[in-house]
Design a protein around this motif. Sequence first.
Motif, PDB file in Angstrom:
ATOM      1  N   LYS A 198     -12.543  -1.351   7.763  1.00  0.00           N
ATOM      2  CA  LYS A 198     -12.270  -2.684   7.168  1.00  0.00           C
ATOM      3  C   LYS A 198     -11.523  -2.560   5.819  1.00  0.00           C
ATOM      4  O   LYS A 198     -11.881  -3.169   4.815  1.00  0.00           O
ATOM      5  CB  LYS A 198     -13.567  -3.466   6.982  1.00  0.00           C
ATOM      6  CG  LYS A 198     -14.297  -3.749   8.275  1.00  0.00           C
ATOM      7  CD  LYS A 198     -15.251  -4.935   8.087  1.00  0.00           C
ATOM      8  CE  LYS A 198     -15.836  -5.433   9.374  1.00  0.00           C
ATOM      9  NZ  LYS A 198     -16.648  -4.480  10.121  1.00  0.00           N
ATOM     10  N   LYS A 217      -8.214  -3.087   5.742  1.00  0.00           N
ATOM     11  CA  LYS A 217      -6.907  -3.694   5.981  1.00  0.00           C
ATOM     12  C   LYS A 217      -6.798  -4.997   5.172  1.00  0.00           C
ATOM     13  O   LYS A 217      -7.748  -5.789   5.144  1.00  0.00           O
ATOM     14  CB  LYS A 217      -6.762  -3.996   7.468  1.00  0.00           C
ATOM     15  CG  LYS A 217      -5.352  -4.012   7.925  1.00  0.00           C
ATOM     16  CD  LYS A 217      -5.298  -3.907   9.442  1.00  0.00           C
ATOM     17  CE  LYS A 217      -3.935  -3.856   9.950  1.00  0.00           C
ATOM     18  NZ  LYS A 217      -3.003  -4.747   9.899  1.00  0.00           N
ATOM     19  N   PHE A 222      -7.177  -0.918  -1.840  1.00  0.00           N
ATOM     20  CA  PHE A 222      -7.789  -2.014  -1.098  1.00  0.00           C
ATOM     21  C   PHE A 222      -8.815  -2.747  -1.969  1.00  0.00           C
ATOM     22  O   PHE A 222      -8.818  -3.973  -2.057  1.00  0.00           O
ATOM     23  CB  PHE A 222      -8.467  -1.486   0.184  1.00  0.00           C
ATOM     24  CG  PHE A 222      -9.262  -2.540   0.883  1.00  0.00           C
ATOM     25  CD1 PHE A 222      -8.632  -3.467   1.708  1.00  0.00           C
ATOM     26  CD2 PHE A 222     -10.645  -2.643   0.692  1.00  0.00           C
ATOM     27  CE1 PHE A 222      -9.356  -4.467   2.330  1.00  0.00           C
ATOM     28  CE2 PHE A 222     -11.367  -3.647   1.310  1.00  0.00           C
ATOM     29  CZ  PHE A 222     -10.732  -4.558   2.138  1.00  0.00           C
ATOM     30  N   THR A 230       0.827  -1.203   0.000  1.00  0.00           N
ATOM     31  CA  THR A 230       0.000   0.000   0.000  1.00  0.00           C
ATOM     32  C   THR A 230       0.868   1.262   0.000  1.00  0.00           C
ATOM     33  O   THR A 230       0.362   2.358  -0.092  1.00  0.00           O
ATOM     34  CB  THR A 230      -0.944   0.006   1.214  1.00  0.00           C
ATOM     35  OG1 THR A 230      -0.164  -0.286   2.359  1.00  0.00           O
ATOM     36  CG2 THR A 230      -2.054  -1.007   1.061  1.00  0.00           C
ATOM     37  N   GLN A 236      -5.954   4.916  -0.691  1.00  0.00           N
ATOM     38  CA  GLN A 236      -6.048   3.746   0.197  1.00  0.00           C
ATOM     39  C   GLN A 236      -7.273   2.905  -0.146  1.00  0.00           C
ATOM     40  O   GLN A 236      -7.188   1.683  -0.263  1.00  0.00           O
ATOM     41  CB  GLN A 236      -6.194   4.224   1.651  1.00  0.00           C
ATOM     42  CG  GLN A 236      -4.878   4.368   2.363  1.00  0.00           C
ATOM     43  CD  GLN A 236      -5.059   5.008   3.723  1.00  0.00           C
ATOM     44  OE1 GLN A 236      -6.007   5.772   3.953  1.00  0.00           O
ATOM     45  NE2 GLN A 236      -4.145   4.720   4.622  1.00  0.00           N
ATOM     46  N   SER A 277      -3.715 -10.019   7.457  1.00  0.00           N
ATOM     47  CA  SER A 277      -2.643  -9.712   8.404  1.00  0.00           C
ATOM     48  C   SER A 277      -1.410 -10.567   8.133  1.00  0.00           C
ATOM     49  O   SER A 277      -0.304 -10.230   8.502  1.00  0.00           O
ATOM     50  CB  SER A 277      -3.124  -9.914   9.838  1.00  0.00           C
ATOM     51  OG  SER A 277      -3.580 -11.231   9.962  1.00  0.00           O
ATOM     52  N   ASP A 309      -9.710   5.494   9.421  1.00  0.00           N
ATOM     53  CA  ASP A 309      -9.244   4.433  10.305  1.00  0.00           C
ATOM     54  C   ASP A 309      -9.350   3.110   9.529  1.00  0.00           C
ATOM     55  O   ASP A 309     -10.451   2.576   9.330  1.00  0.00           O
ATOM     56  CB  ASP A 309     -10.128   4.406  11.558  1.00  0.00           C
ATOM     57  CG  ASP A 309      -9.624   3.386  12.566  1.00  0.00           C
ATOM     58  OD1 ASP A 309      -8.957   2.415  12.130  1.00  0.00           O
ATOM     59  OD2 ASP A 309      -9.882   3.564  13.764  1.00  0.00           O
ATOM     60  N   ILE A 310      -8.203   2.621   9.082  1.00  0.00           N
ATOM     61  CA  ILE A 310      -8.156   1.432   8.220  1.00  0.00           C
ATOM     62  C   ILE A 310      -8.874   0.241   8.859  1.00  0.00           C
ATOM     63  O   ILE A 310      -9.643  -0.463   8.217  1.00  0.00           O
ATOM     64  CB  ILE A 310      -6.683   1.053   7.953  1.00  0.00           C
ATOM     65  CG1 ILE A 310      -5.923   2.209   7.318  1.00  0.00           C
ATOM     66  CG2 ILE A 310      -6.563  -0.212   7.149  1.00  0.00           C
ATOM     67  CD1 ILE A 310      -5.891   2.206   5.837  1.00  0.00           C
ATOM     68  N   GLU A 311      -8.603   0.034  10.166  1.00  0.00           N
ATOM     69  CA  GLU A 311      -9.202  -1.113  10.868  1.00  0.00           C
ATOM     70  C   GLU A 311     -10.716  -0.966  10.889  1.00  0.00           C
ATOM     71  O   GLU A 311     -11.447  -1.899  10.554  1.00  0.00           O
ATOM     72  CB  GLU A 311      -8.693  -1.185  12.325  1.00  0.00           C
ATOM     73  CG  GLU A 311      -7.193  -1.359  12.468  1.00  0.00           C
ATOM     74  CD  GLU A 311      -6.771  -2.811  12.526  1.00  0.00           C
ATOM     75  OE1 GLU A 311      -7.641  -3.688  12.449  1.00  0.00           O
ATOM     76  OE2 GLU A 311      -5.546  -3.041  12.624  1.00  0.00           O
TER      77      GLU A 311
END
Length: 795
Positions: free
Chosen positions: A741, A743, A668, A196, A664, A746, A736-738
């Motif tokens: 959603k 992200k 994604f 990213t 971003q 992981s 807020d990426i988290e």
Amino acid sequence: MLKNISSVSKRFENFKNKEVYDIELYKKTVEEINNINYKNASDTELREISENLKNKVKEGIPLDEVLIQAFTLVKEVAGRVVGMTPYDVQKMAAIALHQGKVVEMQTGEGKTLSAVMPAYLNALSGKGVHILTFNDYLAERDFRWMGPIYKFLGLSCGFVKENMNLEERRKAYLKDITYVTARESGFDYLRDFLCTEVKDLVHRPFNYAILDEADSILIDEARIPLVIAGNVSEEGFNYDHLIEIVRSLKPNVDYEIDQHHHNVVLTEKGLIKIEKVSGCGNLYASENLQLLTRLNCVLHAEILLKKEIDYIVRKGKIEIIDEFTGRVADKRHWPDSLHEAVEAKEGLVSETKGRIMGSIALQYFLKLYPKLAGMTGTAISVMNELDRMYQLKVVLIPTNKPCIRKDYPDKIFTCKEIKEKTLILEIKNINATGQPILIGTSSVEESERIATTLNTEGIKCNVLNAKNDWEEAKIIAEAGKYGAVTVSTNMAGRGIDIKLGGEKELDRKKVVTKGGLYVIGTSRHESSRIDNQLRGRAGRQGDPGESKFFISLEDDLIKKYEIDKMIPQEYYTQKQSESLDNTMINRKINSGQRIVEGYNSDIRKQLWEYSYVIEEQRRIIHQKRHEILVDREPLSLLSNKCPVLYDRYLDLVGKDVLYKVEKQITLFHINKCWAEYLEYVSYIREGIHLVVIGKENPLHRFQSITIEAFNDMLDNIEKDIIETFIKANVTKDGVDIEKEKLKGPSSTWTYLISDSPNQFSRLPFIVKGVLFSLRSISNGIVRKVQETINVVIQK
Ligand SMILES: Nc1ncnc2c1ncn2[C@@H]1O[C@H](COP(=O)(O)OP(=O)(O)OP(=O)(O)O)[C@@H](O)[C@H]1O
């Protein structure tokens, strides 16, 4: 020195193809290189010449114009630094490599040093050169071996291997010359697709690659997709019930095996039985599609895939055995549910669950290099395919010294049992003389059986079948020791030198008087290139050596492709203790092998046709994403589609933050939609063969579905970006990426997908074998299948 070039091997004289054998031009350039002499130049002077060359190339002087000087420099420096001055044949290979050709050089002719000249020349531009080695071990070995030459000349050199972290990889790729396997380089390319931020990229734009063992990668492994997967939190499916059902089925009653196409099909009886036991109703009904796929996988896992032949179980994991090398194929998985079905068969906990985030076939990955060249001991027999698939021309490089290896005619027996007895006797007799023997077997199971028999006969031997590269290198390197007996799977040790008298050549003289290394093949492989690679382990650099193949009319290759039917009955109806020294039989086996090679080449072509559209789409999506990542593509979707909201945020958070947010969200969703698309395509691919029953061409249908689906995916990406933007809470800190959603997974891991036996077999089965499918699938099944065809392709 030039005299050696005309001492061509017998094999060389046999070919008349002008382009492949026209080495006159190379000879002239070699002469020019030899006419320059840097012998009296000091180290500092040589470095200055190198620096000059670098500057010239950076100023735009074409590489061809500095070739002679560059190669002469390497010639001199290689002699000083690693004690090897390139032979003229190596210089010829180097010229052809620089021209982007595939060179065929016999085993042990010094491909490693040949590659240094074009690598140095092409690295002068500062754009980076990759030398793609056969495995990680060779990447590190060649880096350590040849690295000092580049260093001396003021260029940097690095290597990449599997367990390196991203930072180490990035550093290695920034070097002028990087030794790495095609697979690791490909995995890094896929990892870059998930980045990213620009700082996380490990690759820089590709420039030039030299591919070692080129036929193995471009032909045998070409169709194997490299995959990057990310974690998902899904519960695995429990296969126990399906396994129980399949184990209760009777061969030739409930199912039929087609060895030739490596396929297993249910009979109507079997189908009725399964429908009854599972209580699923019509197995071919649309709601049972997933069950049908899983059942097919269990059938394949239980009936066709054999432990110790197709795979081994080690440390609680399935490890696939590569059909060409006979070694454990590192990081290889079967596709879809098949791997899980094999894990369940062996009672293992599945560890393969994950979503495929990106994939690329090695074939397409290698085409990303603007200039590609290759080296191998066996390219001539696949030169048409190399030209057709990669537009790569082959050049045959003569040996430095004439090859004096004795290749004996095959020993052919009617049955396996007698073949093996004679083989063991032969090994005993030769071993008694002290001559080292390398035995190439076709499977792990066979190598172990032969080793056990040899041990009971009192002959000590090393077994090499599924070990790691380091052990492999050591065992193979020692295979030339006086009295050594090494039992190996057919192509283990490719790229590793077998020196007579052991690694340090202590007993060289003794071994030479015994005739050098004796190579024995226990059967023919589907590809004559693999047989030739095995033979080529002996007789390197003009050394003495011998080779012989033992064949029986009961060998898998002969049975599977019904080559025995080409041989008159009387030759194999009785078990004969003598070998059938008959040239007619030998010719039949050879022509059978050629038919199999043609058949496998057709399959590769068909697989290419299936993957072509998807790979083109991948190219488009990767490129688009990369342009966005490096800020070369302006983002205007949100300002066009949601102008009011966009302007409000613009006032609130400013242009830069908003741009970052859009980037971003876009990156994604490209990854997410592409992963979903790949899943969909693999689902379609699984069922598309069924359209043949509706008299449609599966390839055409597949292509039209995927073209439409790709366009839908592009729309979905836009839709999803807008949806996320509308819902998101954008502040001066971005999003807020988290919470939103956005992200990615992981953790990710990479692997290769082995051909699925069912996918693999379906292609010839459809194109060439419609009769087969209609014969084997009863009318009842055809009716049921027809009901599902539309469901499969419309879903
Ligand atoms: N110009 C040279 N002078 C002296 N020795 C050489 C020269 N070139 C290569 N050799 C030696 O020849 C051997 C084989 O070299 P190398 O491993 O590069 O061959 P190869 O063609 O890659 O073989 P393989 O097909 O097994 O991969 C090595 O031991 C190397 O030291």
